[in-house]
Design an enzyme around this catalytic site. Structure first.
Site, mmCIF file in Angstrom:
data_model
loop_
_atom_site.group_PDB
_atom_site.id
_atom_site.type_symbol
_atom_site.label_atom_id
_atom_site.label_comp_id
_atom_site.label_asym_id
_atom_site.label_seq_id
_atom_site.Cartn_x
_atom_site.Cartn_y
_atom_site.Cartn_z
ATOM 1 C CG ASP A 35 -9.559 21.756 -49.541
ATOM 2 O OD1 ASP A 35 -8.673 22.293 -50.209
ATOM 3 O OD2 ASP A 35 -9.751 20.524 -49.510
ATOM 4 C CD GLU A 43 -9.424 24.271 -53.933
ATOM 5 O OE1 GLU A 43 -8.490 23.841 -54.593
ATOM 6 O OE2 GLU A 43 -10.051 23.557 -53.119
HETATM 7 C C1 NOJ Z 1 -7.300 21.552 -52.599
HETATM 8 C C2 NOJ Z 1 -6.056 21.846 -51.839
HETATM 9 O O1 NOJ Z 1 -5.570 23.112 -52.199
HETATM 10 C C3 NOJ Z 1 -5.091 20.728 -52.167
HETATM 11 O O2 NOJ Z 1 -3.795 20.997 -51.722
HETATM 12 C C4 NOJ Z 1 -5.642 19.452 -51.597
HETATM 13 O O3 NOJ Z 1 -4.808 18.391 -51.975
HETATM 14 C C5 NOJ Z 1 -7.048 19.187 -52.114
HETATM 15 N N1 NOJ Z 1 -7.878 20.344 -52.095
HETATM 16 C C6 NOJ Z 1 -7.722 18.135 -51.292
HETATM 17 O O4 NOJ Z 1 -7.976 18.624 -50.010
#
Ligand code: NOJ
Length: 545
Positions: A211, A263
């Site tokens: 993340d 991500e």
């Molecule tokens: C990216 C995640 O995909 C999302 O769902 C989340 O709210 C944020 N990061 C914070 O962790």
């Protein structure tokens, strides 16, 4: 030293289809209206039947669910609503028995305000070693330490009440106030996450989706950001790469394929290259393609850029058209009259969740065509649950039902992400469309019946997914190899060759007849023969080689 790209051996993520499973909304086995790991185990054959090779589980750790699992209170457990470590072990075994790898979601940027470290930091007071694992600072007068904004709306700082009852320091949270950011310059944070990675690898997990990779390190002086849009003091700082080098080395200490897929949101997709150096992440999502409009040139440009990126460090592309943060593909591609986006703290919100009047049928045709585009490209494909059913976004959830902090922190200006998280319809009739015997945690609209998995026939989007994923594997379309772009004489039509196969996508308004030399039809998103508007086809040269 890590091996050079040319010497690397094949790994499952080179060409896997990875099913993204949002546990809360997939299947509920105990009737509390919330999906759980028992439900996942029961429905594993749905995923195996699609031809997927792996599952990415959205966070399923103990969490107060302020951001549905992205606020973790215990990194080494399972949310009791979802099961326990025993259920988790059973899931891993059952998945592995079906040839499915299990990826977890690693959330290193922040934890939950209920994490014991944060509770200790609040109790210990200013200047304490407990506070040093987070980003606590004194304010400027009565205001926060700097002008940074939370992605979810409002300031990125919250003021605490000190143990003696006085208004005190502020802590940084790039997301909701319930999600305090760790200080990744602190060695205890590094050591803790090494241990967390090992904990799950030792349990048999096959990798992590990571993340907010671009957010872990902040500007050392926490300077104000006055540049608008993307805050270059909080995102994409150069020191962040040391963390990924550390994790890559840790993963390589195991004698099996372990995937780290990131991500990473960066304004210039070329910046992704640094995250994909041979000793950092194995992959990063190609969001560049996801945010493109339904235009041949735009789609081709994004695909070409991602394929070119593969050549830089040998990292296979990680294609995706949807996830739990963006509007579903059918809805994005079906927008006929775009609306101006609401004001947002999130630099990418307007691209991820565009608004406007939607023609659902058109969106469905385009999403089916986009699937064939994605599955013909080299790399792995991440498929968000429900996309295989052709589900549109649920745009009209009642405000009272909405749970996403994006909705609440933006004062309702942004509707947020609940609409792609509505529990899946498995059957056209029965309670909660087969999702649960109880009341689902988000209401399902009546029209979900038409998208139920069990109601989908041979012409359905589900059948297309199964056929296309199987054909992709048979033809080796996802495997590493060149993408040769072909002239089509029509700006609205893109075409490329992968070995003996040509993929054609028509984003225009008139039919396209592929030249005879491109081969015989293998698969189509709409009908055989000419490629109609908003359709795609795979053709195969009969006598090549
Ligand atoms: C990216 C995640 O995909 C999302 O769902 C989340 O709210 C944020 N990061 C914070 O962790």
């Amino acid at each position: 030293m890590s091996p050079a790209p040319t010497s690397r051996t094949r790994s499952f993520w080179d060409d896997a289809v990875v099913y993204q499973l949002y546990v809360r909304s997939f299947a509920d086995s105990d009737g509390d209206g919330v999906g759980d790991l028992g439900g996942v185990i029961r429905r594993l054959d749905h995923i195996a039947g699609l031809g997927a090779g792996a599952i990415w589980l959205n966070p399923c750790y103990p969490s107060p669910q302020a951001d549905h699992g992205y606020d973790i209170a215990d990194y080494r457990g399972v949310n009791p609503e979802y099961g326990d470590l025993g259920t988790f072990d059973r899931l891993v075994a059952e998945a592995h028995a079906r040839g499915l790898r299990i990826l977890m979601d690693l959330v290193p940027n922040h934890c939950s305000e209920r994490h014991p470290w944060f509770a200790a930091a609040l109790a210990a007071g200013p200047g304490s070693p407990e506070r040093a694992r987070f980003v606590f600072r004194d304010g400027r007068g009565d205001g926060p330490p700097n002008n940074w904004q939370s992605v979810f709306g409002g300031p990125a700082w919250t003021r605490v009440t000190e143990p003696d009852g006085t208004p005190g320091q502020w802590y940084l949270h790039l997301f909701a106030r319930e999600q305090p950011d760790f200080d990744w310059r602190h060695p205890a944070v590094l050591a803790e996450f090494d241990d967390i990675l090992r904990f799950w690898f030792d349990r048999g997990v096959d990798g992590f989706r990571i993340d907010v990779c671009h957010g872990l390190i902040k500007d050392a002086a926490l300077r104000d950001w006055d540049g608008g849009g993307y805050n270059a003091y909080s995102w994409n700082r150069p020191e962040v790469h040391e963390i990924f080098r550390r994790w890559r080395a840790l993963a390589e200490g195991y004698e099996r394929d372990l995937l780290l897929v990131g991500e990473v949101w960066v304004p210039d997709p070329a910046d992704l290259d640094d995250y994909l150096r041979p000793d950092e992440l194995h992959q990063a999502f190609s969001f560049d393609l996801l945010v493109q409009p339904w235009e041949a040139g735009a789609l081709r440009g994004a695909a070409e850029r991602a394929v070119a990126r593969t050549a830089v460090h040998g990292a296979p592309a990680a294609w995706t058209l949807a996830n739990h943060d963006v509007h579903r593909a059918v809805t994005r591609y079906g927008i006929v009259r775009p609306e101006a986006p609401p004001e947002s703290n999130d630099a990418f919100a307007a691209l991820m969740r565009p608004r406007g009047e939607v023609d659902v049928e058109r969106g469905e045709r385009r999403a089916r065509a986009a699937l064939l585009l994605l599955l013909a490209l080299p790399g792995s494909v991440f498929l968000y649950q429900g996309e295989e059913l052709g589900l549109p976004e649920v745009l009209d959830l009642p405000d009272a039902a909405r749970q996403d902090p994006v909705f609440h922190r933006s004062g309702g200006r942004e509707k947020g992400r609940d609409g792609c998280r509505v529990p899946l319809p498995w059957s056209a009739t029965g309670p909660a469309f087969g999702f649960s015997t109880g009341t689902p945690w988000l209401p399902q609209p009546d029209w979900f019946a038409g998208y139920a998995a069990e109601a989908q026939d041979e012409t359905s989007t589900l059948a297309l997914h199964r056929r296309a994923i199987r054909t992709r594997r048979e033809l080796g379309l996802g495997e590493p190899g060149p993408v040769e772009w072909l002239g089509t004489g029509d700006d609205a039509v893109l075409a490329f060759r992968r070995g003996a196969v040509v993929c054609v996508v028509n984003t225009g308004t008139t039919d396209f007849t592929p030249p005879a030399g491109w081969g015989e039809p293998v698969l189509h998103s709409a009908e055989p023969g000419v490629v109609t508007p908003d359709a795609a086809a795979w053709l195969r040269a009969v006598d090549r080689g």
